[in-house]
Design a protein around this motif. Structure first.
Motif, PDB file in Angstrom:
ATOM      1  N   ILE A  27      39.184  40.539  32.502  1.00 22.16           N
ATOM      2  CA  ILE A  27      40.571  40.208  32.253  1.00 22.16           C
ATOM      3  C   ILE A  27      41.083  39.151  31.232  1.00 22.16           C
ATOM      4  N   PHE A  46      36.982  46.947  26.443  1.00 19.65           N
ATOM      5  CA  PHE A  46      37.576  48.235  26.750  1.00 19.65           C
ATOM      6  C   PHE A  46      36.634  48.986  26.400  1.00 19.65           C
ATOM      7  N   TRP A  52      45.154  54.435  28.627  1.00 19.99           N
ATOM      8  CA  TRP A  52      46.239  53.539  28.581  1.00 19.99           C
ATOM      9  C   TRP A  52      47.434  54.318  28.849  1.00 19.99           C
ATOM     10  N   TRP A  95      40.040  46.190  40.665  1.00 16.83           N
ATOM     11  CA  TRP A  95      41.370  46.296  39.898  1.00 16.83           C
ATOM     12  C   TRP A  95      41.909  44.724  39.621  1.00 16.83           C
ATOM     13  N   ASP A 126      51.039  44.903  33.849  1.00 21.81           N
ATOM     14  CA  ASP A 126      49.741  45.636  33.572  1.00 21.81           C
ATOM     15  C   ASP A 126      48.964  45.983  34.787  1.00 21.81           C
ATOM     16  N   TRP A 128      45.179  47.097  35.831  1.00 19.09           N
ATOM     17  CA  TRP A 128      43.723  47.498  34.901  1.00 19.09           C
ATOM     18  C   TRP A 128      42.845  47.802  36.153  1.00 19.09           C
ATOM     19  N   ILE A 135      37.091  47.791  30.719  1.00 19.00           N
ATOM     20  CA  ILE A 135      38.354  48.181  31.176  1.00 19.00           C
ATOM     21  C   ILE A 135      38.298  49.733  31.030  1.00 19.00           C
ATOM     22  N   ASP A 137      40.975  51.985  32.516  1.00 14.74           N
ATOM     23  CA  ASP A 137      42.177  52.066  32.706  1.00 14.74           C
ATOM     24  C   ASP A 137      43.315  51.269  32.857  1.00 14.74           C
ATOM     25  N   ASN A 138      44.453  51.526  32.158  1.00 13.20           N
ATOM     26  CA  ASN A 138      45.406  50.628  32.052  1.00 13.20           C
ATOM     27  C   ASN A 138      46.661  51.242  32.240  1.00 13.20           C
TER      28      ASN A 138
END
Length: 175
Positions: A27, A46, A52, A95, A126, A128, A135, A137-138
């Motif tokens: 992150i 990503f 997203w 997470w 946000d 994540w 990453i 999922d966002n």
């Protein structure tokens, strides 16, 4: 709670807490990459199958390419000189979450508003999920009504609940 309790926190229930430091590194690197206005090589943070999930007005992007083409490029076309400032970050296993703001110049068309050259604040939240160093999922909330208000557009046409806060209208009460 009266009645049946809905299932809570299903997505994060099985998170591997030993992954917290790895998640943090991904992150922090990604935010630095966004502040460097990177687009083409953002896949270093990503996954190709990245998802997203934005609020209404932002859309939902499936896959890295769609995120680059339908979020990053239009966003950077509308707002130059932008810098992301996370005011808080939380890490828990795979997470991470943050809220903060981007400060930018409205230098391109945004939601039908011609460039104004105004400095704007773009507030966001946000969440994540990081798997295998990427990453996947966002979940995002971007305060577009606040951005548009700074550009002179009231999407609520005077019906926003800020009128209650200012004492201009009485807030309704449940029956």
């Amino acid at each position: 709670m009266a009645g049946a309790r809905p299932e809570q926190a299903a997505l994060s229930r099985e998170t591997d807490m030993s992954k917290t430091a790895d998640t943090r590194a991904v992150i922090e690197g990604m935010v630095d990459g966004l502040n460097d206005h990177r687009i083409d090589d953002i896949g270093s943070f990503f996954a190709e199958s990245f998802r997203w999930f934005g609020n209404f007005g932002c859309g939902t992007k499936t896959g890295l390419r769609e995120f680059q083409d339908n979020w990053q490029r239009p966003f950077q076309a509308a707002f130059s000189d932008k810098v992301c400032i996370d005011e808080a970050r939380l890490y828990m296993g795979e997470w991470a979450a943050a809220f903060g703001r981007q400060e930018a110049t409205h230098s391109g068309e945004f939601m039908g508003v011609a460039p104004t050259g105004k400095k704007v604040e773009i507030r966001y939240m946000d969440f994540w999920k990081v798997v295998d160093g990427k990453i996947v999922d966002n979940y995002v909330m971007v305060d577009f009504p606040h951005v548009l208000a700074q550009l002179g557009v009231d999407v609520f046409k005077g019906e926003g609940w800020e009128a209650f806060d200012r004492g201009e209208r009485d807030a309704p009460r449940p029956a």
